[in-house]
Design a protein around this motif. Structure first.
Motif, PDB file in Angstrom:
ATOM      1  N   GLN A  51      -6.361   4.014   2.091  1.00 22.95           N
ATOM      2  CA  GLN A  51      -5.059   4.211   2.722  1.00 22.95           C
ATOM      3  C   GLN A  51      -5.203   4.694   4.164  1.00 22.95           C
ATOM      4  O   GLN A  51      -4.454   4.267   5.048  1.00 22.95           O
TER       5      GLN A  51
ATOM      6  N   THR B 233       0.820  -1.217   0.000  1.00 19.18           N
ATOM      7  CA  THR B 233       0.000   0.000   0.000  1.00 19.18           C
ATOM      8  C   THR B 233       0.852   1.265   0.000  1.00 19.18           C
ATOM      9  O   THR B 233       0.450   2.286  -0.567  1.00 19.18           O
TER      10      THR B 233
ATOM     11  N   LEU C 271       1.709   5.503  -6.702  1.00 19.51           N
ATOM     12  CA  LEU C 271       0.955   5.295  -7.932  1.00 19.51           C
ATOM     13  C   LEU C 271      -0.387   6.013  -7.897  1.00 19.51           C
ATOM     14  O   LEU C 271      -0.922   6.387  -8.945  1.00 19.51           O
ATOM     15  N   TRP C 272      -0.929   6.207  -6.696  1.00 18.92           N
ATOM     16  CA  TRP C 272      -2.225   6.873  -6.542  1.00 18.92           C
ATOM     17  C   TRP C 272      -2.078   8.375  -6.269  1.00 18.92           C
ATOM     18  O   TRP C 272      -3.047   9.048  -5.968  1.00 18.92           O
TER      19      TRP C 272
ATOM     20  N   LEU D   6       1.923  -5.115  -9.069  1.00 22.57           N
ATOM     21  CA  LEU D   6       2.163  -3.713  -9.416  1.00 22.57           C
ATOM     22  C   LEU D   6       3.004  -3.561 -10.674  1.00 22.57           C
ATOM     23  O   LEU D   6       3.422  -2.455 -11.013  1.00 22.57           O
TER      24      LEU D   6
ATOM     25  N   HIS E  63      -9.372   6.058  -2.873  1.00 24.09           N
ATOM     26  CA  HIS E  63      -7.977   5.734  -2.588  1.00 24.09           C
ATOM     27  C   HIS E  63      -7.553   6.317  -1.231  1.00 24.09           C
ATOM     28  O   HIS E  63      -6.861   5.653  -0.443  1.00 24.09           O
TER      29      HIS E  63
ATOM     30  N   ARG F 136       3.668   1.592  -1.539  1.00 25.00           N
ATOM     31  CA  ARG F 136       4.056   1.775  -2.939  1.00 25.00           C
ATOM     32  C   ARG F 136       2.881   2.291  -3.763  1.00 25.00           C
ATOM     33  O   ARG F 136       3.049   3.103  -4.675  1.00 25.00           O
ATOM     34  N   LEU F 137       1.660   1.837  -3.408  1.00 23.77           N
ATOM     35  CA  LEU F 137       0.471   2.318  -4.103  1.00 23.77           C
ATOM     36  C   LEU F 137       0.258   3.814  -3.881  1.00 23.77           C
ATOM     37  O   LEU F 137      -0.341   4.485  -4.726  1.00 23.77           O
ATOM     38  N   ASN F 138       0.705   4.326  -2.725  1.00 22.80           N
ATOM     39  CA  ASN F 138       0.596   5.765  -2.486  1.00 22.80           C
ATOM     40  C   ASN F 138       1.226   6.556  -3.624  1.00 22.80           C
ATOM     41  O   ASN F 138       0.685   7.577  -4.074  1.00 22.80           O
TER      42      ASN F 138
END
Length: 305
Positions: free
Chosen positions: A215, A24, A30-31, A262, A211, A26-28
């Motif tokens: 998070q 998550t 991307l988001w 990812l 998103h 890393r998703l920060n």
């Protein structure tokens, strides 16, 4: 369930959350959720949940001691800002190597400087393995990309230093799991949120509401509250070394999962780094003798007082 079985259940819960933290975070990036924003959201939600509970229980006196404040600055605000920032520069595999893989080493170094605990044989073995893995990995990375280390790698290692100091102080001060977790969350919110609102850049409009909600709930509840309590409960039932060794696997597993999930690269250099740092962090040769040398040192100091 037996106490040992309960311990493994708590370990499984902790592993899922720690692994999820890597994904998550890393998703920060991307988001388009900035480190400033997710840190504020994380501690704001935790504060709103924990502070009313402490007031109702009339259990706020511990907050006015220096220990929760210091732990909050190290393991809360500074650690979050550096680790979340690092995920914006490098893939998840780098976190497993330079953050989670280095935490056992930085913890041992912190114990040496703070409490004069010398490196034991196991620490020296880990040090040799980790340095060898990093040297090999950096050489391969340089051949592949022309760059041995990135800015994000430095941020991850800096985060490992903060967490190593945090771990040693937490062990020395012997705060309960509840007071440790609540103190870090509440003082982090009290100090960071005003600074964030007044001075730091905000990019909440660049991310979708769903998103941000995902998070905030995961990092504010699961990471801050649930993972802390489950980790401590696992230690009570299985011991610090066995628990720490098992849960350390979570970020390494997450780094592998991030490759297809990812669409992140996993080069030969990263694979060498993951294997070497994983072995150095887990120290599998210690499973036949799990004596916690830091705890022995602290007990000796206590008896001498």
């Amino acid at each position: 369930m037996t106490s040992r079985t309960q311990g493994y259940v708590f370990v499984a819960i902790t592993m899922c959350i720690w692994g999820g933290f890597t994904i998550t975070s890393r998703l920060n990036a991307l988001w388009h959720i900035s480190p400033w924003d997710i840190t504020a959201l994380r501690f704001s939600l935790a504060f709103c949940i924990l502070m009313p509970i402490l007031i109702i229980k009339k259990d706020t006196a511990f907050l006015w001691k220096k220990e929760p404040f210091i732990l909050a600055m190290l393991g809360g605000v500074i650690y979050c800002l550096t680790s979340y920032s690092a995920f914006h520069y490098v893939p998840a595999a780098h976190a497993a190597i330079f953050l989670n893989g280095c935490i056992p080493l930085t913890t041992a170094i912190a114990a040496f400087f703070l409490f004069q605990q010398p490196f034991d044989r196991n620490t020296w073995i880990s040090l040799v393995i980790m340095i060898s893995a990093v040297v090999l990995m950096s050489a391969l990375m340089y051949q592949e990309t022309g760059v041995a280390f990135g800015f994000g790698d430095g941020l991850f290692f800096l985060s490992a230093i903060w967490w190593g100091i945090f771990t040693v102080l937490l062990k020395q001060w012997k705060l309960s799991a509840w007071h440790s977790m609540a103190g870090v969350a509440i003082w982090s919110a009290i100090i960071y949120i005003p600074i964030y609102l007044l001075f730091l850049p905000k990019h909440l409009d660049q991310a979708s509401f769903s998103h941000l909600a995902i998070q905030t709930i995961f990092h504010g509840i699961f990471v801050v509250i649930i993972a802390t309590l489950s980790y401590v409960e696992a230690i009570k039932r299985l011991g610090a070394f066995q628990t720490g060794s098992i849960v350390t696997l979570a970020p390494f597993i997450a780094a592998i999962i991030a490759v297809p999930l990812l669409n992140e690269p996993l080069s030969l250099a990263m694979l060498c780094g993951l294997v070497g740092m994983g072995i150095g962090a887990l120290q599998p040769w210690r499973w036949l003798g799990r004596k916690d040398t830091l705890q022995v040192k602290l007990d000796q100091q206590k008896n001498e007082q």
